[in-house]
Design a protein around this motif. Structure first.
Motif, mmCIF file in Angstrom:
data_model
loop_
_atom_site.group_PDB
_atom_site.id
_atom_site.type_symbol
_atom_site.label_atom_id
_atom_site.label_comp_id
_atom_site.label_asym_id
_atom_site.label_seq_id
_atom_site.Cartn_x
_atom_site.Cartn_y
_atom_site.Cartn_z
ATOM 1 N N ALA A 287 0.846 -1.195 0.000
ATOM 2 C CA ALA A 287 0.000 0.000 0.000
ATOM 3 C C ALA A 287 0.877 1.239 0.000
ATOM 4 C CB ALA A 287 -0.919 0.011 1.214
ATOM 5 N N VAL A 288 0.547 2.211 -0.845
ATOM 6 C CA VAL A 288 1.222 3.504 -0.869
ATOM 7 C C VAL A 288 0.314 4.519 -0.183
ATOM 8 C CG1 VAL A 288 2.170 5.343 -2.293
ATOM 9 C CG2 VAL A 288 2.441 2.968 -3.010
ATOM 10 N N VAL A 289 0.791 5.072 0.949
ATOM 11 C CA VAL A 289 0.047 6.096 1.684
ATOM 12 C C VAL A 289 0.665 7.437 1.315
ATOM 13 C CG1 VAL A 289 -0.753 6.889 3.931
ATOM 14 C CG2 VAL A 289 -0.363 4.446 3.533
ATOM 15 N N ASP A 290 -0.056 8.233 0.544
ATOM 16 C CA ASP A 290 0.511 9.440 -0.066
ATOM 17 C C ASP A 290 -0.266 10.673 0.396
ATOM 18 O OD1 ASP A 290 2.037 11.072 -1.592
ATOM 19 O OD2 ASP A 290 1.305 10.365 -3.532
ATOM 20 N N GLY A 291 0.425 11.816 0.434
ATOM 21 C CA GLY A 291 -0.231 13.086 0.740
ATOM 22 C C GLY A 291 0.476 13.863 1.822
ATOM 23 N N PRO A 292 0.049 13.722 3.081
ATOM 24 C CA PRO A 292 0.661 14.505 4.165
ATOM 25 C C PRO A 292 2.075 14.029 4.484
ATOM 26 C CG PRO A 292 -1.496 13.604 4.775
ATOM 27 C CD PRO A 292 -1.064 12.910 3.536
ATOM 28 N N GLN A 293 2.750 14.792 5.361
ATOM 29 C CA GLN A 293 4.072 14.398 5.820
ATOM 30 C C GLN A 293 3.988 13.082 6.581
ATOM 31 O OE1 GLN A 293 7.092 15.690 5.389
ATOM 32 N NE2 GLN A 293 6.425 17.466 4.172
ATOM 33 N N VAL A 294 4.951 12.205 6.333
ATOM 34 C CA VAL A 294 4.975 10.907 6.998
ATOM 35 C C VAL A 294 5.049 11.075 8.507
ATOM 36 C CG1 VAL A 294 6.310 8.772 7.263
ATOM 37 C CG2 VAL A 294 5.989 9.773 4.993
ATOM 38 N N ALA A 295 5.695 12.157 8.964
ATOM 39 C CA ALA A 295 5.887 12.357 10.402
ATOM 40 C C ALA A 295 4.643 12.869 11.112
ATOM 41 C CB ALA A 295 7.042 13.332 10.633
ATOM 42 N N ASP A 296 3.594 13.254 10.376
ATOM 43 C CA ASP A 296 2.370 13.732 11.022
ATOM 44 C C ASP A 296 1.810 12.653 11.942
ATOM 45 O OD1 ASP A 296 2.668 16.028 9.632
ATOM 46 O OD2 ASP A 296 0.941 15.772 8.312
ATOM 47 N N GLU A 297 1.400 13.079 13.135
ATOM 48 C CA GLU A 297 0.912 12.121 14.125
ATOM 49 C C GLU A 297 -0.357 11.414 13.660
ATOM 50 O OE1 GLU A 297 2.131 10.901 16.889
ATOM 51 O OE2 GLU A 297 3.985 12.016 16.503
ATOM 52 N N GLY A 298 -1.233 12.170 12.976
ATOM 53 C CA GLY A 298 -2.468 11.546 12.511
ATOM 54 C C GLY A 298 -2.205 10.432 11.512
ATOM 55 N N VAL A 299 -1.282 10.679 10.582
ATOM 56 C CA VAL A 299 -0.934 9.662 9.587
ATOM 57 C C VAL A 299 -0.250 8.479 10.265
ATOM 58 C CG1 VAL A 299 0.431 9.187 7.523
ATOM 59 C CG2 VAL A 299 -0.744 11.378 7.764
ATOM 60 N N LYS A 300 0.671 8.779 11.157
ATOM 61 C CA LYS A 300 1.387 7.709 11.863
ATOM 62 C C LYS A 300 0.415 6.816 12.620
ATOM 63 C CE LYS A 300 4.983 6.949 15.356
ATOM 64 N NZ LYS A 300 5.977 7.589 16.252
ATOM 65 N N SER A 301 -0.528 7.433 13.326
ATOM 66 C CA SER A 301 -1.491 6.659 14.107
ATOM 67 C C SER A 301 -2.367 5.798 13.199
ATOM 68 C CB SER A 301 -2.356 7.604 14.937
ATOM 69 O OG SER A 301 -3.360 6.897 15.620
ATOM 70 N N ALA A 302 -2.827 6.366 12.072
ATOM 71 C CA ALA A 302 -3.695 5.616 11.163
ATOM 72 C C ALA A 302 -2.967 4.434 10.540
ATOM 73 C CB ALA A 302 -4.227 6.543 10.075
ATOM 74 N N VAL A 303 -1.710 4.656 10.137
ATOM 75 C CA VAL A 303 -0.936 3.575 9.524
ATOM 76 C C VAL A 303 -0.637 2.481 10.539
ATOM 77 C CG1 VAL A 303 1.279 2.986 8.478
ATOM 78 C CG2 VAL A 303 0.050 5.031 7.714
ATOM 79 N N GLN A 304 -0.224 2.860 11.735
ATOM 80 C CA GLN A 304 0.096 1.855 12.739
ATOM 81 C C GLN A 304 -1.136 1.060 13.154
ATOM 82 O OE1 GLN A 304 2.061 4.324 15.714
ATOM 83 N NE2 GLN A 304 4.076 3.560 15.053
ATOM 84 N N ALA B 81 9.310 7.684 1.375
ATOM 85 C CA ALA B 81 9.809 8.303 0.152
ATOM 86 C C ALA B 81 10.851 9.349 0.495
ATOM 87 C CB ALA B 81 8.652 8.933 -0.614
ATOM 88 N N ASP B 82 11.690 9.692 -0.484
ATOM 89 C CA ASP B 82 12.762 10.656 -0.245
ATOM 90 C C ASP B 82 12.222 12.029 0.132
ATOM 91 O OD1 ASP B 82 14.579 8.685 -0.829
ATOM 92 O OD2 ASP B 82 14.829 9.282 -2.937
ATOM 93 N N ASP B 83 11.012 12.392 -0.386
ATOM 94 C CA ASP B 83 10.461 13.712 -0.070
ATOM 95 C C ASP B 83 9.695 13.728 1.243
ATOM 96 O OD1 ASP B 83 8.194 12.274 -0.689
ATOM 97 O OD2 ASP B 83 7.641 13.468 -2.445
ATOM 98 N N GLY B 84 9.582 12.585 1.916
ATOM 99 C CA GLY B 84 8.921 12.515 3.214
ATOM 100 C C GLY B 84 7.421 12.661 3.168
ATOM 101 N N ARG B 85 6.812 12.543 1.997
ATOM 102 C CA ARG B 85 5.369 12.737 1.879
ATOM 103 C C ARG B 85 4.640 11.465 1.442
ATOM 104 N NH1 ARG B 85 4.027 17.993 2.366
ATOM 105 N NH2 ARG B 85 1.920 17.516 1.623
ATOM 106 N N ALA B 86 5.276 10.339 1.510
ATOM 107 C CA ALA B 86 4.634 9.068 1.176
ATOM 108 C C ALA B 86 5.386 7.943 1.868
ATOM 109 C CB ALA B 86 4.609 8.844 -0.332
ATOM 110 N N SER B 87 4.666 6.885 2.184
ATOM 111 C CA SER B 87 5.298 5.711 2.797
ATOM 112 C C SER B 87 4.598 4.456 2.306
ATOM 113 C CB SER B 87 5.224 5.791 4.326
ATOM 114 O OG SER B 87 3.882 5.681 4.768
ATOM 115 N N LEU B 88 5.245 3.325 2.566
ATOM 116 C CA LEU B 88 4.717 2.033 2.139
ATOM 117 C C LEU B 88 4.300 1.205 3.342
ATOM 118 C CD1 LEU B 88 7.395 0.996 -0.544
ATOM 119 C CD2 LEU B 88 5.239 2.207 -0.917
ATOM 120 N N VAL B 89 3.284 0.382 3.115
ATOM 121 C CA VAL B 89 2.920 -0.673 4.065
ATOM 122 C C VAL B 89 3.015 -1.980 3.290
ATOM 123 C CG1 VAL B 89 1.165 -1.630 5.595
ATOM 124 C CG2 VAL B 89 1.353 0.854 5.305
ATOM 125 N N SER B 90 3.885 -2.891 3.735
ATOM 126 C CA SER B 90 4.137 -4.143 3.032
ATOM 127 C C SER B 90 3.595 -5.308 3.850
ATOM 128 C CB SER B 90 5.637 -4.327 2.787
ATOM 129 O OG SER B 90 5.896 -5.541 2.122
#
Length: 705
Positions: A53-70, A97-106
């Motif tokens: 899964a590619v989670v794209d958009g906000p900064q990866v470090a955002d707490e809301g994104v981190k909580s949702a992904v975890q 991602a290198d720009d810090g605005r996307a991450s993967l879930v494998s």
């Protein structure tokens, strides 16, 4: 007989329709080194594959994104069939991602995980939407499922679109709905039988997903062709005054024999694929031959039964087929200019095939699907924004300790020219490690192939297997180079023998082979222009990948060669029948094309419609096969059969029927002549003129009354 075929159709639809569920996306590469290496890794890995899964958009470090992904990772890990889940937060940022605005879930799925379990995982991952995040789910397992689903849809789309169009064309050809409907009924029944046969084979061997639409379109096209030939001959016999029973019997004795010969030639062409070791080729051969057998069986049993049942509703012509018409006039014009026509046709076909000399081959992954599909979007995103997660084009499977594998990677692999980097050694199992090798330039280009060759020449004293996409491409080319000539020899020998048994000539079979090669070259040339260079890509709705799928040229050769020989048999059988009745060579060709040209052209048009219907599907491989076969049939039925065959037969004259004396005696023993004893016709109410030889005009000469 009608009841038997009705049962075949019902069972084929109910059971055979499940064949797509049991198919597999890719069936390996036989016994090659790349296949052995991949098998070692696969056997040691308990995972069936990966969902990404590619989670794209906000900064990866955002707490809301981190909580949702975890939270999603935690819930997915508890689902049935899941082995492990990794995200950027559990791997120290490795999946960002290198720009810090996307991450993967494998997500690694266990071997044997069901489609339902896969769907549950993808559904949960797609719901990661915190703080405006956009999630797309792909990976190899999703790719395989999308390929299966889309292949089934393309097959149904091709059938739904082509059958009504072919019915319209046949109504125009026969001038009535009853005669036009018979080929459609035969085609539907044959497809039902073909699906049932392929379902049976899928229980005992792996059937690649891409094989199914190819086999289906072959069965559909051949069934229509054969039924069209049978119905046309039935109407011709009725025009001579035959009763329905007589017409059915005489049709089976003439056109039925032609159908049997044609089926044999197509089956021989497909049997050449058995020479190769790649499972995909053998699967195509098994499926294709079984489809041909079913199409022939339907033409020889179902169509005569339908003719006997519905014969009175089929409009019969008012008399015999006229000896004068468009095709006879065309033949006479060609015969007067045989040499220029032959040279022009050969030059045109050679020019059309020239682009294939510059063709390139590729093993496509997600590129086989359109850009709108999730698995392709994920693959392209990973390629662009997560280069460290892109599978290496070359992978070396090392049998040894981790220390030995690391020493090999540092001293042997890293020093090779063309290698741009080496990833960390990855343990697979006790005594087995993998080394991922990155190459400069195109991952499937010439540089990558040189790296594969160097790695196989320098193994560092260890037991290694070089695998990956680049290695698979090298092994595939080696298989084609080593086994291709044997396959060509088998097909050529089988075709020569069959045509000799039919004609008693050694000249006609050789000419048929040469002309088929020319039309095949034109098909491959068109394939290169469209799919490698991108001509008409917008119209066909695909993005060029810069090359042809590796298996396509071989499959095109087998299918197009068989179909071209199909029309050769249609024409030669009629010419031979007339020649055996006492007509001279030129007159036999003229009458043969006049009587069969319309039906060959109509059959070719129907076949082109069938192939074009499949070419407008979504799958890239199906598109390539559809375009290639449509071009091959169109060229063969028009340029080759209408111009080149009459021109060459005119030039050769009596030599067309030449064979050495021993072979003539052999043909007298084993030959399968088209000249058969036919049931007598009932007396006609009106006299019917039989075809007479076209006599030369001489002063003072008049034919006997």
């Amino acid at each position: 007989m009608l009841g038997v075929w009705a049962a075949v159709l019902v069972v084929g639809v109910l059971i055979g329709g499940r064949v797509f569920e049991g198919s597999v996306a890719g069936t390996g590469g036989g016994g090659s080194e790349s296949a052995r290496g991949a098998a070692v890794v696969q056997a040691a890995d308990p995972a069936q594959g990966t969902v990404t899964a590619v989670v794209d958009g906000p900064q990866v470090a955002d707490e809301g994104v981190k909580s949702a992904v975890q939270q999603a990772s935690s819930e997915v890990a508890k689902l049935p069939g899941v082995l492990s889940v990794a995200d950027t937060y559990s791997t120290g940022g490795r999946l960002s991602a290198d720009d810090g605005r996307a991450s993967l879930v494998s997500v690694r799925m266990a071997d044997g995980a069901s489609a339902k379990q896969l769907s549950a995982v993808t559904d949960r991952l797609e719901r990661i939407t915190a703080d405006g995040a956009h999630t797309v789910v792909g990976g190899d397992l999703v790719l395989q499922q999308e390929v299966k689903d889309q292949t089934a849809k393309d097959t149904r789309f091709g059938e739904i679109v082509t059958l009504p169009l072919t019915l319209i064309v046949m109504v125009l050809v026969f001038g009535g709905l009853a005669a036009a409907g018979l080929p459609g009924i035969g085609a539907v029944a044959s497809v039902g039988g073909a699906l049932l046969a392929m379902f049976g084979f899928s229980r005992i061997m792996d059937i690649d997903t891409s094989v199914l639409p190819i086999a289906t379109v072959l069965g559909l096209g051949l069934s229509i062709d054969y039924a069209l030939l049978m119905v046309n001959r039935f109407r011709e016999e009725r025009g001579l005054g035959a009763t329905i029973a007589q017409a059915v019997e005489r049709t089976s004795a003439t056109a039925g024999r032609t159908v049997a010969f044609s089926g044999l030639t197509v089956a021989v062409a497909l049997s050449g694929l058995f020479v190769f070791t790649s499972p995909v080729f053998r699967a195509v051969a098994v499926a294709g031959v079984s489809v041909v057998v079913i199409a022939v069986a339907a033409a020889l049993t179902l169509i005569p039964a339908l003719l006997g049942f519905m014969g009175r509703r089929i409009k019969a012509p008012g008399g015999p087929v006229p000896d004068e018409g468009f095709f006879s006039r065309t033949v006479r014009r060609v015969q007067r200019r045989a040499v220029p026509v032959m040279l022009a046709c050969v030059a045109l076909l050679l020019a059309a095939g020239a682009p294939f000399l510059g063709s390139h081959f590729r093993n496509s992954g997600a590129e086989v699907l359109p850009k709108s599909f999730a698995s392709r979007q994920v693959a392209e995103t990973v390629q662009e924004r997560f280069p460290a997660q892109v599978p290496a084009p070359v992978q070396v499977v090392v049998e040894g300790t981790p220390q030995q594998a690391q020493h090999y990677a540092d001293t042997v692999v890293a020093s090779l020219p063309g290698v741009s980097g080496v990833r960390a050694v990855t343990p697979v199992s006790d005594g087995v490690q993998t080394v991922d090798v990155l190459v400069k330039g195109d991952p499937q280009g010439a540089e990558a192939e040189r790296v594969v060759a160097e790695l196989r020449d320098h193994r560092g004293g260890l037991e290694t297997s070089v695998t990956g996409d680049a290695a698979s491409l090298v092994d595939f080319r080696h298989e084609i180079d080593s086994r291709g000539p044997w396959a060509l020899g088998l097909v050529a020998a089988g075709t020569l023998v069959l045509l000799f048994m039919m004609t008693g000539s050694v000249v006609l079979p050789v000419k048929a082979l040469l002309m088929n090669v020319l039309s095949l070259g034109a098909s491959l040339g068109a394939l290169t222009l469209v799919f490698q260079h991108g001509y008409f890509s917008g119209l066909l709705g695909f993005t060029p990948t810069g090359g042809l799928e590796t298996v396509i040229p071989v499959l095109v050769f087998a299918f197009a060669f068989g179909l071209s020989m199909d029309y050769e048999v249609f024409l030669l059988s009629r010419i031979k029948e007339l020649h055996d009745q006492g007509h001279g060579c030129l007159r036999s060709v003229e009458l043969g094309l006049q009587r069969s040209g319309r039906i060959i052209t109509s059959a070719a048009l129907l076949m082109v419609i069938v192939f074009a219907g499949f070419a407008f599907g979504q799958m890239l491989m199906v598109k390539q096969m559809g375009i290639a076969l449509a071009v091959a049939v169109a060229v063969d039925a028009t340029l080759v059969r209408t111009l080149l065959v009459p021109a060459t037969m005119s030039l050769f004259g009596r030599l067309n029927w030449w064979a050495p004396a021993p072979l003539r005696r052999l043909h007298g023993i084993i030959g399968l002549s088209e000249h058969v004893e036919l049931p007598p016709l009932r007396p006609l109410t009106l006299p019917v003129a039989l075809p007479a030889p076209r006599l030369p005009k001489q002063p003072g000469f008049a034919p006997a009354p």
